[in-house]
Design a protein around this motif. Structure first.
Motif, short mmCIF file in Angstrom:
data_model
loop_
_atom_site.label_atom_id
_atom_site.label_comp_id
_atom_site.label_asym_id
_atom_site.label_seq_id
_atom_site.Cartn_x
_atom_site.Cartn_y
_atom_site.Cartn_z
N ALA A 157 3.27 2.14 -1.57
CA ALA A 157 4.65 1.95 -1.16
C ALA A 157 5.58 2.15 -2.34
O ALA A 157 5.14 2.33 -3.49
CB ALA A 157 4.84 0.55 -0.56
N THR A 158 6.86 2.13 -2.07
CA THR A 158 7.87 2.25 -3.11
C THR A 158 9.01 1.29 -2.82
O THR A 158 9.34 1.02 -1.65
CB THR A 158 8.41 3.70 -3.21
N ASP A 159 9.60 0.75 -3.87
CA ASP A 159 10.78 -0.11 -3.75
C ASP A 159 11.41 -0.24 -5.13
O ASP A 159 10.86 0.24 -6.13
CB ASP A 159 10.42 -1.49 -3.19
N THR A 160 12.56 -0.88 -5.18
CA THR A 160 13.26 -1.05 -6.45
C THR A 160 12.72 -2.27 -7.20
O THR A 160 12.48 -3.32 -6.60
CB THR A 160 14.77 -1.23 -6.22
N PHE A 161 12.51 -2.10 -8.49
CA PHE A 161 12.11 -3.17 -9.38
C PHE A 161 13.23 -3.38 -10.40
O PHE A 161 13.74 -2.41 -10.97
CB PHE A 161 10.82 -2.82 -10.11
N LEU A 162 13.57 -4.63 -10.63
CA LEU A 162 14.67 -4.95 -11.55
C LEU A 162 14.20 -5.99 -12.54
O LEU A 162 13.77 -7.08 -12.17
CB LEU A 162 15.88 -5.47 -10.76
N LEU A 163 14.25 -5.64 -13.83
CA LEU A 163 13.94 -6.57 -14.91
C LEU A 163 15.18 -6.74 -15.77
O LEU A 163 15.62 -5.81 -16.45
CB LEU A 163 12.78 -6.06 -15.77
N GLY A 164 15.76 -7.91 -15.73
CA GLY A 164 16.91 -8.23 -16.57
C GLY A 164 18.10 -7.35 -16.27
O GLY A 164 18.41 -7.04 -15.13
N GLY A 165 18.78 -6.92 -17.34
CA GLY A 165 20.01 -6.15 -17.20
C GLY A 165 19.80 -4.67 -17.07
O GLY A 165 20.78 -3.91 -17.03
N ALA A 166 18.57 -4.21 -17.03
CA ALA A 166 18.31 -2.78 -16.88
C ALA A 166 18.65 -2.33 -15.47
O ALA A 166 18.60 -3.12 -14.52
CB ALA A 166 16.86 -2.48 -17.18
N PRO A 167 18.99 -1.06 -15.29
CA PRO A 167 19.23 -0.56 -13.94
C PRO A 167 17.96 -0.67 -13.10
O PRO A 167 16.86 -0.53 -13.62
CB PRO A 167 19.60 0.91 -14.17
N PRO A 168 18.10 -0.91 -11.80
CA PRO A 168 16.92 -0.95 -10.95
C PRO A 168 16.24 0.42 -10.89
O PRO A 168 16.91 1.45 -10.97
CB PRO A 168 17.47 -1.35 -9.57
N VAL A 169 14.93 0.41 -10.79
CA VAL A 169 14.17 1.66 -10.74
C VAL A 169 13.27 1.63 -9.51
O VAL A 169 12.78 0.59 -9.10
CB VAL A 169 13.32 1.85 -12.01
N HIS A 170 13.07 2.80 -8.93
CA HIS A 170 12.13 2.93 -7.82
C HIS A 170 10.72 3.09 -8.39
O HIS A 170 10.48 3.96 -9.23
CB HIS A 170 12.49 4.12 -6.93
N VAL A 171 9.81 2.27 -7.91
CA VAL A 171 8.46 2.24 -8.46
C VAL A 171 7.44 2.32 -7.33
O VAL A 171 7.58 1.64 -6.31
CB VAL A 171 8.24 0.94 -9.28
N LEU A 172 6.42 3.14 -7.52
CA LEU A 172 5.27 3.14 -6.61
C LEU A 172 4.40 1.94 -6.93
O LEU A 172 4.12 1.65 -8.09
CB LEU A 172 4.46 4.43 -6.79
N PHE A 173 3.94 1.25 -5.89
CA PHE A 173 3.08 0.08 -6.08
C PHE A 173 2.19 -0.08 -4.86
O PHE A 173 2.38 0.57 -3.82
CB PHE A 173 3.91 -1.18 -6.31
N GLY A 174 1.20 -0.93 -4.97
CA GLY A 174 0.33 -1.23 -3.85
C GLY A 174 0.83 -2.44 -3.08
O GLY A 174 0.97 -3.52 -3.66
N CYS A 175 1.11 -2.26 -1.80
CA CYS A 175 1.49 -3.38 -0.93
C CYS A 175 0.21 -3.87 -0.26
O CYS A 175 -0.28 -3.28 0.70
CB CYS A 175 2.51 -2.90 0.10
N ILE A 176 -0.38 -4.92 -0.81
CA ILE A 176 -1.72 -5.34 -0.43
C ILE A 176 -1.70 -6.02 0.94
O ILE A 176 -0.97 -6.97 1.17
CB ILE A 176 -2.31 -6.28 -1.49
N THR A 177 -2.53 -5.51 1.83
CA THR A 177 -2.59 -6.04 3.19
C THR A 177 -3.81 -6.90 3.45
O THR A 177 -3.85 -7.64 4.42
CB THR A 177 -2.57 -4.88 4.21
#
Length: 456
Positions: free
Chosen positions: A165-185
Motif C-alpha cells: 500500500a501507499t500513504d503519507t508519512f510525516l516525521l516532524g516538520g518535514a513535508p509529508p512523503v508518500h511511502v510504499l509499505f506493507g499493510c499487514i492483514t
C-alpha cells in the motif's frame, strides 16, 4: 516518489522503564528541527523484513518512534530498524489482522483519504528488485482480488501477510512523503506466552525499515544521512534525520562493506562493516582473520542493527570472548552453575548475585572492544551484563541472574555478527550513505540532547 528534502529532524528519546510517558516538546529547536518522541521500550518482536539467516526474538527492547501516517494523520508507533527494508503497519478498516489487535495498536487505513492499495497492474507490484527475499505478488486467477500482496516469513517460524500500500508519512516538520509499505492483514507466531504484538495497546503498530534496500524508508525518501544517540536509563537521547552531519561530535568512521555478486548468506542492503578483532581489557583475542571475514557464501558479515537488542558473535569468536571474559572476572562474578540455562536461546555466560553486589562489580569489569576498520565500539560497565527478568536464585530469591550481553549467533540460527543497540548506548552512531560509511563516537547522549536544543 516524493523525495524528502535534506532537513534536520530531532526526535527525543527516553527510556520508559516504568511506563512513564515521554514529554513531547512542542517547539522548534534552535536550528529549525522539530522534536518528536522516540523511546526505548520493551515490545514483542513482530515480523521484520530480514533474510532467512536472521532471527528476531519475540521479547526484545526496541527503539520506537511516533510517526503521523495518513490524512487526517494518525499517530502510530514504529520500531526504528536499520536491519529491515519494507516498512509495515498492522491495519484495520479495509485491512483486518487476525486475530485483531486493539484499536490503539493499529492503523485505520479506511479512515485515511490518502491511503491506497497498490494494484496488480502497477509498476510497484511488478517490481522484481534483488533486495527483498520475496517480491510483491498478485493473487492467482480466478481470485477476484486485484490488490498486490506481500508475504513475509522468518526463521523463528513467524509469518505475516498483507497488502502493498501507499500513504503519507510525516516525521516532524518535514513535508509529508508518500511511502510504499506493507499493510499487514494477518500475522501468526509460534509464541505461546500470550505476549505477542497483538495483545497490548502499548505494542508497536509497525516497523520503519531503515536499511539500504530499494523499498526502505531511507531510500524512498532519499535520506543520505541519519544518526542517533541512545541514552541509558531514563535519560533523553535523540535521532537526527537528514542534515549535513554538522551536529555530530568528532567521529571515527568505518567503511561499509560492499559485495557486488549475490551470495546466499550476505545481506547486501544491511549496514555491513568489517570486524577486525575483539579485545577484552587489553587482551586482543587470538581469532583468525578468516573467522571475522565473510566466506564464499557470505556468512560471517558484521552488521550494525538498531532493530536487534544485543550483540551476536559467530561461535568461534563467541567461545574466545566467553573464555577470556570468564578468566578475567573470576574474582568478581559468581557463575550461575546451571549448564542447561541459556537466556533467549543464545546467551549461556550467566552469573548470580544480589543487585547491590553486581552494581559494585560492574564498575570493575574489563571493557570489551569490537575493533572495526578505522573505528571501535567499546562496551563497558553495566552494558556488559543484563539482568534476566523473573529469574531469582538463592535463599528467599536473594540473588538475581545476569548474563553477558554477547550471544552466540550459531545458537540463535544466524550466520552473521550483529552489533545491537544495547551496545550503542552513549555512542553517537551516524549512517552516512552519501560516503558509504558508519561513524562512531563516545557521547553523553543526555547532554547531546540538551546542547542541540532537544530538551527545555
Amino acid at each position: 516518489m516524493c523525495a524528502m528534502e535534506p532537513v534536520l529532524l530531532l526526535l527525543c528519546l527516553s527510556l520508559l522503564a516504568n511506563g512513564a510517558e515521554a514529554k513531547v516538546l512542542g517547539r522548534e529547536a534552535r536550528f529549525g528541527g522539530t522534536v518528536l518522541p522516540l523511546r526505548v521500550q520493551e515490545v514483542p518482536k513482530a515480523p521484520t523484513q530480514a533474510p532467512a539467516n536472521r532471527i528476531r526474538f519475540r521479547h526484545d527492547v526496541s527503539l520506537t518512534v511516533t510517526v503521523a501516517v495518513g490524512t487526517p494523520p494518525q499517530n502510530v508507533t514504529m520500531v526504528l530498524d536499520t536491519g529491515s527494508e519494507l516498512s509495515w503497519l498492522l491495519c484495520n478498516g479495509s485491512c483486518v489482522p487476525s486475530p485483531p489487535p486493539p484499536a490503539a495498536a493499529v492503523f485505520n487505513s479506511s479512515a485515511s483519504s490518502t491511503y491506497g492499495a497498490v494494484l496488480c497492474s502497477s509498476p510497484e507490484c511488478q517490481w522484481r528488485g534483488r533486495d527483498l527475499p520475496a517480491p510483491p505478488y498478485c493473487d492467482v486467477p480466478p481470485a477476484p482480488s486485484n490488490a498486490c500482496r506481500v508475504s513475509l516469513s522468518y526463521a523463528d517460524a513467524s509469518s505475516a501477510d498483507g497488502l502493498l500500500a501507499t500513504d503519507t508519512f510525516l516525521l516532524g516538520g518535514a513535508p509529508p512523503v508518500h511511502v510504499l509499505f506493507g499493510c499487514i492483514t494477518s500475522y501468526s507466531s509460534t509464541s505461546d506466552n500470550g505476549n505477542n504484538a497483538t495483545n497490548s495497546s502499548e505494542a508497536a503498530t509497525g516497523l520503519l525499515g531503515m536499511n539500504r534496500g530499494s523499498l526502505s524508508f531511507v531510500t524512498q525518501t532519499d535520506t543520505r544521512r541519519f544518526a542517533y544517540c541512545i541514552a541509558p536509563g531514563d535519560g533523553p537521547g535523540l535521532l537526527v534525520l537528514g542534515g549535513d552531519g554538522a551536529a555530530a561530535p568528532p567521529l571515527n568512521y568505518t567503511p561499509l562493506v560492499e559485495i557486488s555478486q549475490p551470495l546466499p548468506y550476505f545481506d547486501r542492503v544491511a549496514y555491513s562493516v568489517q570486524l577486525d578483532g575483539i579485545r577484552v581489557g587489553r587482551a586482543l583475542l587470538p581469532i583468525p582473520k578468516s573467522v571475522l571475514t565473510p566466506d564464499h557464501t557470505g556468512a560471517g558479515q558484521t552488521m550494525v542493527d538498531s532493530g536487534t537488542q544485543f550483540t551476536f558473535l559467530l561461535a568461534d569468536a563467541y567461545v574466545a570472548l566467553k573464555g577470556e571474559f570468564l578468566n578475567q572476572t573470576r574474582a568478581l562474578l559468581a557463575p550461575l552453575g546451571e549448564p542447561d540455562f541459556v537466556f533467549q536461546g543464545a546467551f549461556d555466560a550467566c552469573f548470580r548475585a544480589p543487585e547491590a553486589r553486581m552494581d559494585a562489580a560492574s564498575r570493575l569489569l574489563p571493557e570489551v572492544g569490537l575493533v572495526l576498520r578505522g573505528a571501535e565500539v567499546a562496551v563497558a560497565g553495566e552494558k556488559l551484563l543484563y539482568r534476566v527478568p523473573g529469574e531469582r536464585r538463592g535463599e528467599a530469591g536473594a540473588e538475581a541472574v545476569w548474563c553477558l550481553t554477547f550471544g552466540n549467533s550459531d545458537m540463535a540460527g544466524m550466520s552473521a555478527y550483529v552489533i545491537g543497540h544495547h551496545h550503542q548506548q552513549n555512542v553517537w552512531v551516524e549512517y552516512d550513505l552519501q560516503n558509504g560509511r558508519v561513524g562512531f563516537a563516545p557521547a553523553r547522549c543526555d547532554r547531546a540532547t540538551q546542547l542541540l536544543g532537544a530538551v527545555a
